[in-house]
Design a protein around this motif. Sequence first.
Motif, PDB file in Angstrom:
ATOM      1  N   ARG A  24      38.262  26.638  -8.149  1.00  0.00           N
ATOM      2  CA  ARG A  24      37.710  26.689  -6.802  1.00  0.00           C
ATOM      3  C   ARG A  24      38.392  25.664  -5.892  1.00  0.00           C
ATOM      4  NH1 ARG A  24      36.520  30.662  -4.783  1.00  0.00           N
ATOM      5  NH2 ARG A  24      35.110  31.229  -6.467  1.00  0.00           N
ATOM      6  N   LEU A  25      38.436  24.402  -6.301  1.00  0.00           N
ATOM      7  CA  LEU A  25      39.098  23.391  -5.489  1.00  0.00           C
ATOM      8  C   LEU A  25      40.609  23.423  -5.670  1.00  0.00           C
ATOM      9  CD1 LEU A  25      36.731  20.320  -6.054  1.00  0.00           C
ATOM     10  CD2 LEU A  25      36.729  21.932  -4.152  1.00  0.00           C
ATOM     11  N   LYS A  26      41.042  23.908  -6.828  1.00  0.00           N
ATOM     12  CA  LYS A  26      42.465  23.940  -7.172  1.00  0.00           C
ATOM     13  C   LYS A  26      43.085  22.558  -7.020  1.00  0.00           C
ATOM     14  CE  LYS A  26      42.928  28.827  -6.078  1.00  0.00           C
ATOM     15  NZ  LYS A  26      43.604  29.880  -5.284  1.00  0.00           N
ATOM     16  N   TRP A  27      42.324  21.554  -7.505  1.00  0.00           N
ATOM     17  CA  TRP A  27      42.727  20.153  -7.559  1.00  0.00           C
ATOM     18  C   TRP A  27      42.962  19.541  -6.187  1.00  0.00           C
ATOM     19  CZ3 TRP A  27      41.206  18.478 -11.933  1.00  0.00           C
ATOM     20  CH2 TRP A  27      41.237  19.321 -13.050  1.00  0.00           C
ATOM     21  N   LYS A  28      42.369  20.154  -5.153  1.00  0.00           N
ATOM     22  CA  LYS A  28      42.359  19.539  -3.833  1.00  0.00           C
ATOM     23  C   LYS A  28      41.158  18.597  -3.743  1.00  0.00           C
ATOM     24  CE  LYS A  28      44.459  23.443  -1.355  1.00  0.00           C
ATOM     25  NZ  LYS A  28      44.260  24.443  -0.269  1.00  0.00           N
ATOM     26  N   SER A  29      41.137  17.799  -2.702  1.00  0.00           N
ATOM     27  CA  SER A  29      39.991  16.939  -2.477  1.00  0.00           C
ATOM     28  C   SER A  29      38.766  17.789  -2.150  1.00  0.00           C
ATOM     29  CB  SER A  29      40.268  15.968  -1.319  1.00  0.00           C
ATOM     30  OG  SER A  29      39.084  15.313  -0.923  1.00  0.00           O
ATOM     31  N   PHE A  30      37.651  17.420  -2.698  1.00  0.00           N
ATOM     32  CA  PHE A  30      36.392  18.125  -2.404  1.00  0.00           C
ATOM     33  C   PHE A  30      36.110  18.114  -0.908  1.00  0.00           C
ATOM     34  CE2 PHE A  30      31.777  17.739  -1.675  1.00  0.00           C
ATOM     35  CZ  PHE A  30      31.340  18.947  -2.200  1.00  0.00           C
ATOM     36  N   TRP A  31      36.489  17.028  -0.223  1.00  0.00           N
ATOM     37  CA  TRP A  31      36.200  16.887   1.203  1.00  0.00           C
ATOM     38  C   TRP A  31      37.130  17.740   2.064  1.00  0.00           C
ATOM     39  CZ3 TRP A  31      31.751  14.752   0.942  1.00  0.00           C
ATOM     40  CH2 TRP A  31      31.493  13.751  -0.007  1.00  0.00           C
ATOM     41  N   ASP A  32      38.230  18.208   1.504  1.00  0.00           N
ATOM     42  CA  ASP A  32      39.217  18.961   2.275  1.00  0.00           C
ATOM     43  C   ASP A  32      39.278  20.432   1.877  1.00  0.00           C
ATOM     44  OD1 ASP A  32      41.366  19.096   4.197  1.00  0.00           O
ATOM     45  OD2 ASP A  32      42.780  19.160   2.529  1.00  0.00           O
ATOM     46  N   ALA A  33      38.532  20.818   0.856  1.00  0.00           N
ATOM     47  CA  ALA A  33      38.594  22.198   0.358  1.00  0.00           C
ATOM     48  C   ALA A  33      37.970  23.172   1.359  1.00  0.00           C
ATOM     49  CB  ALA A  33      37.867  22.294  -0.982  1.00  0.00           C
ATOM     50  N   PRO A  34      38.615  24.302   1.610  1.00  0.00           N
ATOM     51  CA  PRO A  34      38.063  25.288   2.548  1.00  0.00           C
ATOM     52  C   PRO A  34      36.912  26.072   1.917  1.00  0.00           C
ATOM     53  CG  PRO A  34      40.077  26.129   1.563  1.00  0.00           C
ATOM     54  CD  PRO A  34      39.923  24.718   1.067  1.00  0.00           C
ATOM     55  N   THR A  35      36.008  26.532   2.749  1.00  0.00           N
ATOM     56  CA  THR A  35      34.917  27.384   2.288  1.00  0.00           C
ATOM     57  C   THR A  35      35.373  28.838   2.401  1.00  0.00           C
ATOM     58  OG1 THR A  35      33.277  25.794   3.073  1.00  0.00           O
ATOM     59  CG2 THR A  35      32.506  28.032   2.608  1.00  0.00           C
ATOM     60  N   VAL A  36      35.470  29.529   1.283  1.00  0.00           N
ATOM     61  CA  VAL A  36      35.957  30.912   1.274  1.00  0.00           C
ATOM     62  C   VAL A  36      34.804  31.864   0.988  1.00  0.00           C
ATOM     63  CG1 VAL A  36      38.290  30.265   0.591  1.00  0.00           C
ATOM     64  CG2 VAL A  36      36.588  30.702  -1.166  1.00  0.00           C
ATOM     65  N   ALA A  37      34.946  33.074   1.484  1.00  0.00           N
ATOM     66  CA  ALA A  37      33.867  34.056   1.344  1.00  0.00           C
ATOM     67  C   ALA A  37      33.633  34.451  -0.101  1.00  0.00           C
ATOM     68  CB  ALA A  37      34.198  35.295   2.180  1.00  0.00           C
ATOM     69  N   SER A  38      34.675  34.358  -0.931  1.00  0.00           N
ATOM     70  CA  SER A  38      34.545  34.781  -2.329  1.00  0.00           C
ATOM     71  C   SER A  38      33.825  33.743  -3.194  1.00  0.00           C
ATOM     72  CB  SER A  38      35.927  35.057  -2.921  1.00  0.00           C
ATOM     73  OG  SER A  38      36.743  33.897  -2.868  1.00  0.00           O
ATOM     74  N   ALA A  39      33.569  32.568  -2.647  1.00  0.00           N
ATOM     75  CA  ALA A  39      32.895  31.520  -3.419  1.00  0.00           C
ATOM     76  C   ALA A  39      31.446  31.903  -3.670  1.00  0.00           C
ATOM     77  CB  ALA A  39      32.980  30.190  -2.686  1.00  0.00           C
ATOM     78  N   SER A  40      30.894  31.390  -4.749  1.00  0.00           N
ATOM     79  CA  SER A  40      29.504  31.668  -5.077  1.00  0.00           C
ATOM     80  C   SER A  40      28.575  30.996  -4.068  1.00  0.00           C
ATOM     81  CB  SER A  40      29.179  31.173  -6.485  1.00  0.00           C
ATOM     82  OG  SER A  40      29.269  29.759  -6.541  1.00  0.00           O
TER      83      SER A  40
END
Length: 244
Positions: A24-40
Amino acid sequence: MVTHIWRILSNKQYLWVKWIHEYRLKWKSFWDAPTVASASVGCRKLLSIRYLIRDIFISRIEDGNNTFTWHDIWSDNGPLANFISYRDIKLVGFCGQTMLYDICSDDSWLWYNEWHNKYPQLQHWVIDSHEHLFFNCSFSTQIWSYSASLSKLAIDGSTWKDVVSKLHPVAHRKSCDDIAAKLLFGVSVYFIWQERKRRLFNKSSMSCAKVKDLIYSTLLMKIMTIKWRHSRHVQIMKADWKVP
């Protein structure tokens, strides 16, 4: 929900935490990760409240390998991404996933020196290395000179390696002079570190003379509490330290 965010930021050894970081984060920062429609629904909920609670999460730097340089809070200025433009970050050759460990080398920052003028928040930033903190700044130099004058063992030096090399031969010795020297070293390090924290976090400071007095009085109390053997060397040592 806050507990779940803390587990993600701390990279706890849970299967679901590993899954979020990798897929989900693909090792990006949690604070910078985009919110995608496919996410739970759960993931979207976590991402939706992150900025409401961001200020309560302060990154523990350690070696810097787990601290995102631009998005984690690890300094008094908050996330650097709040005032450093992403364009400047890219121009230096960094990216959003750059870790704090990657922007330091040989006790200096790897970003452009011009940043210190462009961004006032960075003007007084220096990397507070152990060598600088304990040996190279004027305050610590005065403390070590004072400590060396008290001890028959020369424990002053310019690097940790120098000091350790001087203390290593007496590490397991139990003579009164060697014990006093080792205690003096520990007390000196402790009060230098305490003064650093006082200046950083309390915005206050003690004079060098006051710190010297604390070092002497603390060591004197420690010497008084040790049960020494009755010998001529101990009596001489107590006389040197003016033990009542």
